[in-house]
Motif scaffolding. Structure first.
Motif, PDB file in Angstrom:
ATOM      1  N   CYS A  13      33.678  38.682  41.061  1.00  0.00           N
ATOM      2  CA  CYS A  13      34.049  40.095  40.928  1.00  0.00           C
ATOM      3  C   CYS A  13      33.907  40.563  39.467  1.00  0.00           C
ATOM      4  CB  CYS A  13      35.500  40.244  41.393  1.00  0.00           C
ATOM      5  SG  CYS A  13      36.166  41.905  41.183  1.00  0.00           S
ATOM      6  N   CYS A  20      37.652  36.547  41.464  1.00  0.00           N
ATOM      7  CA  CYS A  20      37.467  36.163  42.857  1.00  0.00           C
ATOM      8  C   CYS A  20      35.993  35.878  43.151  1.00  0.00           C
ATOM      9  CB  CYS A  20      37.937  37.292  43.770  1.00  0.00           C
ATOM     10  SG  CYS A  20      39.711  37.564  43.693  1.00  0.00           S
ATOM     11  N   CYS A  46      40.499  42.211  46.739  1.00  0.00           N
ATOM     12  CA  CYS A  46      41.186  43.505  46.824  1.00  0.00           C
ATOM     13  C   CYS A  46      40.134  44.595  47.004  1.00  0.00           C
ATOM     14  CB  CYS A  46      42.045  43.748  45.585  1.00  0.00           C
ATOM     15  SG  CYS A  46      41.127  44.192  44.108  1.00  0.00           S
TER      16      CYS A  46
HETATM   17 FE1  SF4 Z   1      38.349  41.522  41.712  1.00  0.00          FE
HETATM   18 FE2  SF4 Z   1      40.516  42.300  42.984  1.00  0.00          FE
HETATM   19 FE3  SF4 Z   1      39.872  39.707  42.860  1.00  0.00          FE
HETATM   20 FE4  SF4 Z   1      40.723  40.955  40.688  1.00  0.00          FE
HETATM   21  S1  SF4 Z   1      41.907  40.601  42.543  1.00  0.00           S
HETATM   22  S2  SF4 Z   1      38.978  39.585  40.805  1.00  0.00           S
HETATM   23  S3  SF4 Z   1      39.863  42.992  40.954  1.00  0.00           S
HETATM   24  S4  SF4 Z   1      38.745  41.292  43.892  1.00  0.00           S
END
Ligand code: SF4
Length: 695
Positions: A13, A20, A46
């Protein structure tokens, strides 16, 4: 492994420090898919992660360099050659007139390790300026400073995040992870299913607090006093692990004496937390387990709520004192950690874009470190500049007598994210040359003289170091649009135009190979980590000094990183925020994030799938009633530095004496206080005095 065509490319991400794992499938209209095998998020993302490809093909994407006419304020598209020639000429002109430090560089905690490393190398060898720092200074620097002082090394989490499922008592101080990193919240649920207890300390009853067994709601800026009171009770109740303290630490006697006056009623007066709840918290932390009578495993995690204060590093030290007194640090499923914020907040502070650091988390003031890194770079150690100004001090020196006259910005949007933002904008506008590398016209790019369009996360490969110290490979999954270049190519193009003979490779894997050599033997040792390994192994935890070394998921199991192997207790005392409410500004103002947006919102506010609510002012019904306002009505928030108007959001989850404003939109940081922590130089984003009224 990169995966088959149908599986897409395994990557990570672009946003927060959880990094993630995800798969990106397709090219023209790429989609994000789950990567279930990646252990940190196990396929969960998320909504920011699910919509991360939302900027691909966006009309807002910059694809050509822009030059701004200062007279009209209009941008004109120009060729890369022309743009880089203008920038190089401007940098050279500034340095001819004002010396090497007349040019400054500002980086970001979202840049890959390779870019952070290259930026530091470019500043110190091509520009030979000491004036480099980055926005991570405003994120984790208080925890970094405290961790280095207490443990001799700073790695946000010295254990894998999943370990918190196995702890008995988890204390989250100033973290709203259910909203800031939702996939991590599953660990809280599993911990509670096992019978463990979760404590949340926060001035707001957040989504994370809703999942807690104990919710503690102190006045903003008083977490330190709460920790002092807890330690006082642990000492008084005989809960200190004397054997551990004697064998593995130094400095406890002084700390024990220093907390002797922090009885619960005094803590209540300072923090607003009822004395009974302080006792309840201390009893929980000092508890023994069922029939075995074993000491409960306790994990304390801090985040921005505790750290973004002028007393942030002392606050973290106070909570580390609690964890050490309980004998938890280095013990299975206990200890202290910091929940890092930005995507590469950890790696970004290890490899040289910070004012006082060289790669490998080496000090720029250490002669041996300078000699080692200079050897890797092929320059004389004496040619490397010394320590520069910290982020906020750097920005406020711009365009002043003796301050930098030109600034290069990579991966940051200080017009929105800096404290006391009006002052920072004035300084940026006083520059002779402001150059911004970005993928969209951020608020900072919009006032630049030259804007250079660069690749975004999925269009280039690079490594990131997540909040656990796990070094990951973020693989290129998409072809960049025609016209954009990577930050590495920008730096190489400028180095060549400035006549530098120092090599500035543009292949990120080659940069990483050089970074490994530069970090070898340093505290953050990446020497044994190769791209091939992390492509196959789903990340390797530093320190990892050899290619056949397994990496270090858990630190401090035998010793700490100070020369004597012991952790250090530190005497700290409550000072409170630099600015507290008074007759003119009678309420506390605190700032933070919302689930659907990230940092200054430069990317997320442009993604259609993410709700862009705009700013709001969260306040308690009692305060709203006193002001004569209601939910949704416009209110004005004012501090000694500025004001903003936004709709009220009335909720019983916040303290009646406090208002909250999210910082993803313009306004919040016009209000925030620029008082700095003396050790970390962290500004006090989380607490200042404000008044609220009708517009
Ligand atoms: Fe991305 Fe959400 Fe995972 Fe953070 S929690 S790395 S913003 S997917």
């Amino acid at each position: 492994m990169s995966g088959t065509r149908a599986e897409g490319t395994r990557t990570h991400c672009p946003y927060c420090s959880l990094q993630c794992g995800m798969r990106v499938v397709g090219h023209r209209t790429p989609e994000v898919k789950a990567w279930a095998e990646f252990p940190v998020n196990a396929g969960a993302l998320c909504r920011k992660g699910w919509s991360a490809t939302g900027l691909v093909g966006s009309r807002e994407r910059l694809t050509t360099p822009l030059l701004r006419d200062r007279g009209t304020g209009e941008f004109t598209p120009v060729s890369w050659d022309e743009a880089l020639d203008v920038v190089a000429a401007g940098l050279a002109r500034a340095q001819r007139a004002g010396g090497a430090d007349a040019v400054a560089v500002f980086g970001g905690g979202g840049l890959t390790n390779e870019k952070a490393y290259a930026l530091g190398k470019f500043a110190r060898t091509v520009l030979r300026t000491s004036q480099i720092d980055y926005n991570g200074r405003w994120c984790m620097s208080s925890a970094a400073s405290a961790g280095s002082r207490a443990f001799g090394i700073d790695r946000g989490l010295p254990f894998p995040l999943a370990d918190v499922e196995q702890t008995d008592v988890l204390v989250l101080v100033g973290s709203n992870l259910a909203e800031t990193m939702p996939p991590a919240a599953r660990h809280l649920d599993r911990l509670r299913e096992r019978g463990g207890r979760v404590v949340v300390v926060d001035p707001r009853r957040t989504a994370t607090a809703e999942r807690a067994d104990v919710f503690v709601q102190p006045v903003p800026g008083t977490d330190l006093a709460l920790a002092l009171g807890v330690l006082h009770l642990l000492v008084a109740g005989g809960h200190v692990d004397e054997e551990y303290v004697a064998a593995r630490t130094t400095g406890f006697a002084e700390v024990r004496d220093s907390v002797s006056a922090w009885w619960p009623e005094r803590v209540e007066r300072v923090t607003g937390v009822p004395a009974g709840q302080v006792r309840e918290l201390a009893a929980l932390l000092g508890s023994r387990q069922g029939s075995t009578g074993e000491r409960a495993a306790v994990t304390v995690l801090t985040a921005r709520g505790a750290e973004q204060h002028s007393t942030g590093s002392d606050t973290v030290l106070a909570w580390i004192n609690v964890a050490l007194a309980l004998g938890q640090c280095g013990r299975p499923y206990g200890g202290y950690g910091c929940l890092t914020g930005q995507g590469n907040g950890q790696g970004g502070r290890e490899h040289g874009q910070k004012a006082d650091q060289l790669p490998g988390y080496r000090s720029i003031e250490d002669p041996a470190a300078r000699a080692h890194v200079a050897g890797v770079w092929g320059v004389e150690p004496g040619s490397l500049p010394g320590k520069g100004r910290s982020a906020y001090e750097l920005l406020t020196a711009l365009g002043t007598e003796g301050g930098p006259r030109a600034l290069l910005v990579h991966g940051s949007n200080p017009v929105l994210s800096a404290p006391h933002a009006t002052r920072v904008v004035e300084r940026l506008e006083a520059l002779d040359l402001l150059v911004v590398c970005d993928l969209v016209l951020s608020e900072t790019a919009a006032i630049a003289d030259v804007v250079l369009p660069v690749t975004q996360w999925a269009e280039e490969s690079g490594t990131m170091t997540n909040l656990e110290g796990r070094v990951l490979l973020r693989q290129r999954a998409l072809t960049p649009p025609a016209g954009v270049r990577t930050d590495l190519e920008v730096l190489a193009g400028l180095a060549q135009r400035l006549g530098s003979t120092v090599a500035m490779p543009t292949d990120p894997e080659a940069v990483f190979t050089e970074l490994r050599a530069a970090s070898a033997g340093g505290p953050a040792d990446y020497a044994g980590i190769t791209w091939e390994r992390i492509r196959e192994e789903q990340g390797v935890f530093w320190p990892c000094p050899e290619v056949d070394h397994p990496g270090t998921p858990r630190m401090f199991t035998r010793s700490f990183a100070h020369p004597d192997g012991r952790a250090r207790f530190h005497v700290v005392d409550h000072r409170g925020p630099a600015e507290v409410p008074d007759a003119d500004f009678p309420v506390h103002l605190t700032t933070g994030r919302v689930l659907a947006q990230y940092q200054s919102g430069a990317q997320t506010r442009r993604i259609r799938e993410l709700p862009d609510t705009g700013p709001f002012v969260e306040m308690h019904p009692l305060l709203a009633m006193r002001l004569g306002t209601a939910d949704g009505e416009q209110v004005r928030v004012e501090t000694r530095r500025g004001s903003m108007v936004a709709p009220a959001r009335v909720t019983g989850t916040i303290r009646p004496d406090t208002v909250f404003v999210p910082f993803h939109w313009a306004g919040a940081n016009r209000l925030t206080n620029d008082a700095l922590d003396p050790a970390s130089r962290m500004p006090e984003f989380k607490a200042c005095a404000a008044r609220v009224g009708l517009p």
